[in-house]
Design an enzyme around this catalytic site. Structure first.
Site, PDB file in Angstrom:
ATOM      1  N   GLY A 209      33.077  31.518  61.508  1.00  0.00           N
ATOM      2  CA  GLY A 209      32.691  30.415  62.380  1.00  0.00           C
ATOM      3  C   GLY A 209      33.712  30.068  63.442  1.00  0.00           C
ATOM      4  N   THR A 246      28.652  25.091  45.728  1.00  0.00           N
ATOM      5  CA  THR A 246      27.811  24.214  46.539  1.00  0.00           C
ATOM      6  C   THR A 246      28.102  24.431  48.020  1.00  0.00           C
ATOM      7  OG1 THR A 246      27.769  22.621  44.752  1.00  0.00           O
ATOM      8  CG2 THR A 246      27.167  21.800  46.931  1.00  0.00           C
ATOM      9  N   CYS A 334      48.687  36.748  62.644  1.00  0.00           N
ATOM     10  CA  CYS A 334      48.929  36.980  61.227  1.00  0.00           C
ATOM     11  C   CYS A 334      50.161  37.827  60.999  1.00  0.00           C
ATOM     12  CB  CYS A 334      47.726  37.657  60.595  1.00  0.00           C
ATOM     13  SG  CYS A 334      46.197  36.808  60.988  1.00  0.00           S
TER      14      CYS A 334
END
Ligand SMILES: *Cc1c(COP(=O)(O)O)cnc(C)c1O
Length: 411
Positions: A209, A246, A334
């Protein structure tokens, strides 16, 4: 698209993360307040949220050209999608103990592969040439020779450092012909180049995202119908039992909206954003000596350019750019912090004297042409300032003294 009259900092690090689109923030907010139901619940609170979950899945499907909603699995990030895909392929086919990937993958794939290698698996890493291109003959040879042993091929759709686009559709077809599963880390490609997964042989695809104007902490694994699969997280029956836990509803709603907007802005990305990127690169190359773009500039994401400035340090350039209100990146976020140049630059055989000075400029639809001009104006003096201090740089250019060139440390 933003207001060019306000002189705010210039953000050119969109391959590291993007701003959440204000329209995306707006649609996700109710999921922190009124819409707090659990989509699995059998009451109106849950039902409403369940419907929104379905809509978000359809929005992702539309951007990717995915036929069945069951093929979209929401995850927590691109890294989780990559890990799930590769580990699932190994678990589902325990008799196959080999992987094909490339030397230029994101650490989300490379670190996992390095770990698996220590665990007894064999990893074939495809090399790249000086332009960052893969050798498809080498790929075909390994596929043919080891077909019965390869559990999965994992090749990124586009490289995060150089923007180089790989021929993943062709490579997926080659894998399908050899009856080998194919996964692609498309985190950098989704939303920037058109996709129609139903007409490809790609079995699994990862996206994230926060690389396309949704928040951090949500991703998707596309899993083609019929692909053998073993979940990474087991527990509840969420995502048809393929990813327990969830649902992160606010972020999933956000990702759905971001996919819808990305589809709308795809043309803008490939015309206006590309034009800004091209102007930036051309402006820098015209005014700075001894610098060159890295990667396959002919097959490149429209928003990315990575420029190697010879004889100076990328980290120093970044600091001065930052002082001038310009945010970019050297190597990949990174791997920075280490003294080694990025593994991508090393894989392309970029000389040390240039690999240390690579800067990635990655744009988005929120940048403006005025911002590009500001950067083009700032870069030459920054480079000149640093070259004055460089032991590799003399009065009239680089010092061609090999002993100095290969000196282990800077003076
Ligand atoms: C950012 C990135 C990832 C990791 O995604 P996260 O959501 O940050 O875990 C994986 N692959 C590529 C190519 C990336 O650019």
């Amino acid at each position: 698209m933003s207001d060019p009259t306000t002189l705010k900092d210039v953000y050119l690090d969109n391959n590291a993360t993007t701003m959440v689109d204000p329209a995306v923030v707006e649609v996700m907010l109710p999921y922190f307040t009124e819409q707090y139901g659990n989509p699995s619940s059998i009451h109106s609170f849950g039902n409403q949220v369940g419907r929104s979950l379905k809509k978000a899945r359809q929005q992702v499907q539309a951007l990717l050209g995915v036929e069945h909603d069951s093929e979209i699995i929401f995850t927590s990030c691109g890294t989780e999608s990559d890990s799930t895909a590769i580990l699932s392929a190994l678990k589902a086919q325990p008799e196959r103990k080999e992987i094909i990937t490339t030397v230029v993958e994101h650490p989300a794939v490379l670190s996992l592969c390095d770990y698996l290698e220590k665990d007894g698996y064999t990893v074939h890493k495809l090399k790249v040439d000086s332009k960052g291109r893969l050798d498809l003959d080498e790929y075909a040879r390994i596929l043919t020779e080891r077909a019965d042993h390869i559990a999965v091929v994992s090749v990124m759709w586009a490289n995060n450092e150089t923007g180089t686009i790989f021929p993943v559709e062709e490579m997926a077809t080659m894998a399908a012909d050899a009856e080998v599963m194919f996964h692609t880390d498309a985190v950098q490609a989704v939303g920037k180049i058109p996709m129609d997964l139903k007409n490809t042989d790609i079995d699994m695809l990862s996206l994230s995202g926060h690389k396309l104007h949704a928040p951090k902490g949500v991703g998707v694994l596309y899993l083609r119908r019929g692909t053998r699969y073993r979940p990474l997280l087991r527990g509840g029956h969420q995502e048809r039992g393929r990813r327990a836990g969830t649902e992160n509803m606010a972020s999933i709603i956000a990702l759905g909206k971001a996919c819808e907007l990305a589809a709308e802005k795809m043309a803008y990305e490939n015309t206006e954003v590309k034009a800004m990127r091209d102007r930036l690169q051309e402006g820098i190359l015209a005014s700075v000596s001894h610098c060159f773009p890295t990667g396959d500039v002919e097959n490149r994401l429209p928003n990315t350019c990575n420029i190697a400035f010879e004889y100076i340090e990328g980290e120093a350039i970044l600091m001065l750019l930052n002082k001038a209100g310009i945010a970019a990146s050297s190597g990949s976020a990174c791997t920075s912090g280490s003294l080694e140049p990025s593994h991508v630059m090393m894989a392309m055989g970029i000389p040390y004297t240039a690999a240390h000075g690579t800067i990635r400029f990655s744009l988005s639809c929120y940048n403006t042409m005025d911002e590009m001009e500001r950067v083009i104006e700032a870069v030459p003096s920054i480079v000149a300032q640093l070259r004055k201090l460089s032991p590799y740089w003399g009065e009239d250019g680089p010092i061609e003294d090999p002993e100095k060139l290969f000196a282990p440390t800077y003076a």
